[in-house]
Motif scaffolding. Structure first.
Motif, PDB file in Angstrom:
ATOM      1  N   PHE A 199      -0.824   4.838  -3.360  1.00 45.08           N
ATOM      2  CA  PHE A 199       0.540   4.552  -3.762  1.00 45.08           C
ATOM      3  C   PHE A 199       0.904   3.120  -3.384  1.00 45.08           C
ATOM      4  CE2 PHE A 199       0.435   9.118  -2.716  1.00 45.08           C
ATOM      5  CZ  PHE A 199       0.738   9.628  -3.969  1.00 45.08           C
ATOM      6  N   THR A 200       1.924   2.603  -4.048  1.00 46.25           N
ATOM      7  CA  THR A 200       2.440   1.277  -3.742  1.00 46.25           C
ATOM      8  C   THR A 200       3.898   1.393  -3.337  1.00 46.25           C
ATOM      9  OG1 THR A 200       0.942   0.236  -5.327  1.00 46.25           O
ATOM     10  CG2 THR A 200       2.831  -1.058  -4.611  1.00 46.25           C
ATOM     11  N   ALA A 201       4.278   0.717  -2.257  1.00 51.05           N
ATOM     12  CA  ALA A 201       5.677   0.673  -1.833  1.00 51.05           C
ATOM     13  C   ALA A 201       6.294  -0.634  -2.307  1.00 51.05           C
ATOM     14  CB  ALA A 201       5.774   0.777  -0.318  1.00 51.05           C
ATOM     15  N   ALA A 209       6.350   1.431   9.240  1.00 55.61           N
ATOM     16  CA  ALA A 209       6.119   0.377   8.254  1.00 55.61           C
ATOM     17  C   ALA A 209       6.336  -0.965   8.900  1.00 55.61           C
ATOM     18  CB  ALA A 209       7.066   0.549   7.073  1.00 55.61           C
ATOM     19  N   ILE A 210       5.285  -1.811   8.948  1.00 58.00           N
ATOM     20  CA  ILE A 210       5.391  -3.147   9.535  1.00 58.00           C
ATOM     21  C   ILE A 210       5.593  -4.147   8.410  1.00 58.00           C
ATOM     22  CG2 ILE A 210       4.258  -4.864  10.977  1.00 58.00           C
ATOM     23  CD1 ILE A 210       2.536  -2.622  12.096  1.00 58.00           C
ATOM     24  N   ALA A 211       6.685  -4.875   8.443  1.00 56.69           N
ATOM     25  CA  ALA A 211       6.934  -5.880   7.414  1.00 56.69           C
ATOM     26  C   ALA A 211       6.469  -7.235   7.889  1.00 56.69           C
ATOM     27  CB  ALA A 211       8.408  -5.904   7.078  1.00 56.69           C
ATOM     28  N   ALA A 212       5.187  -7.635   7.517  1.00 52.21           N
ATOM     29  CA  ALA A 212       4.673  -8.942   7.875  1.00 52.21           C
ATOM     30  C   ALA A 212       5.255 -10.008   6.936  1.00 52.21           C
ATOM     31  CB  ALA A 212       3.178  -8.947   7.760  1.00 52.21           C
ATOM     32  N   LEU A 242       2.499   0.701   7.595  1.00 47.59           N
ATOM     33  CA  LEU A 242       2.735   0.256   6.222  1.00 47.59           C
ATOM     34  C   LEU A 242       3.136  -1.205   6.290  1.00 47.59           C
ATOM     35  CD1 LEU A 242       2.971   1.141   3.246  1.00 47.59           C
ATOM     36  CD2 LEU A 242       5.361   1.696   3.705  1.00 47.59           C
ATOM     37  N   SER A 243       2.326  -2.098   5.752  1.00 45.34           N
ATOM     38  CA  SER A 243       2.532  -3.534   5.904  1.00 45.34           C
ATOM     39  C   SER A 243       3.065  -4.151   4.613  1.00 45.34           C
ATOM     40  CB  SER A 243       1.206  -4.213   6.280  1.00 45.34           C
ATOM     41  OG  SER A 243       1.378  -5.601   6.445  1.00 45.34           O
ATOM     42  N   PHE A 244       4.328  -4.571   4.650  1.00 45.61           N
ATOM     43  CA  PHE A 244       4.946  -5.247   3.509  1.00 45.61           C
ATOM     44  C   PHE A 244       4.627  -6.743   3.531  1.00 45.61           C
ATOM     45  CE2 PHE A 244       7.582  -2.305   1.246  1.00 45.61           C
ATOM     46  CZ  PHE A 244       7.891  -1.299   2.129  1.00 45.61           C
TER      47      PHE A 244
END
Length: 252
Positions: free
Chosen positions: A101-103, A7-10, A141-143
């Motif tokens: 789905f949504t995270a 999961a990449i949190a941009a 997974l990009s937040f």
């Protein structure tokens, strides 16, 4: 079934003194659910999540914090390794089916209800929501941030337990620290996650450990401007009347 997913949190306002009084505190609880799937989540570079590093007023580099939780659909993932780093492993149960789905981060966020109860931790941001779309078979997974941060510097001598922010079109959001935070002449920094928007009629209420409180109101004709993934700053000195002997939690 075991899976690994990366999961990449941009991802100033001037205030004036107003009124003083006291109020009661309610404590929410979140029970984490831990499953068998592992998600490796890391921050790409800046502009995202819970722990704040650096003094950049236009953005913030972040790190995972102990106790971090996020959800994919209705399934909760719990940080099991990597606190205070940009890489963390989360454990939970991936939803069945194709999705989409949504995270959500934090796990208490559902995409509409902004976290109204946030917790103070020195140098950290808690309750700063993010959203990511989860596609079956995706390798990342990009937040993205759902809002921005109010960086509030308070100067004084009192011990602070709670800060609330209200405005036209903005429900009250509270930052709390039950043990109390003692102010000083140099200033203590507090971070409050707020939804993106330009808000009129903004006010900040600061509560002492003894539940005396004073309110700072935004000057007429000015707006509190919160930009997604950016920091809005405010700074002032606070003082309070003599504390009373009644605690609203105990009535004595």
């Amino acid at each position: 079934m075991k899976k690994n997913i990366i999961a990449i949190a941009a991802v100033v306002a001037a205030f004036t003194m107003a009124s003083c009084s006291r109020e009661q505190l309610v404590e929410p609880e979140v029970t984490p659910v831990v499953g068998n799937d592992i998600i490796t989540a890391f921050t790409e570079n800046n502009l995202t999540k819970t722990s704040l590093s650096g003094d950049d007023t236009k953005g913030y580099e972040v790190r995972w914090s102990e106790g971090d939780l996020f959800k994919i659909g209705e399934e909760t993932f719990t940080l099991i390794d990597g606190a205070n780093s940009t890489t963390g492993k989360f454990q939970g149960t991936l939803p069945e089916g194709d999705g989409p789905f949504t995270a959500y981060y934090p796990a208490t966020y559902n995409g509409t209800d902004w976290p109204s109860e946030q917790t103070y931790a020195e140098g950290n941001i808690t309750g700063s929501p993010m959203i990511a779309e989860v596609v079956k078979g995706a390798e990342s997974l990009s937040f993205k941030n759902a809002g921005g941060i109010l960086r509030l510097t308070l100067k004084g001598t009192d011990e602070i337990r709670k800060i609330t922010v209200k405005a036209d079109g903005l429900d009250e959001i509270a930052l709390k620290y039950d043990s109390g935070v003692t102010l000083n002449a140099d200033g203590i920094v507090f971070h409050i996650a707020l939804p993106e928007g330009e808000y009129e009629g903004a006010s900040i209420t600061i509560y002492t450990k003894n539940w005396d409180y004073c309110t700072k109101n935004l000057k007429a004709g000015t707006k509190l401007n919160i930009v997604r993934s950016e920091i809005t700053t405010a700074s002032f000195t606070v003082s309070f009347p003599s504390p009373t002997s009644t605690d609203p939690l105990t009535g004595v």
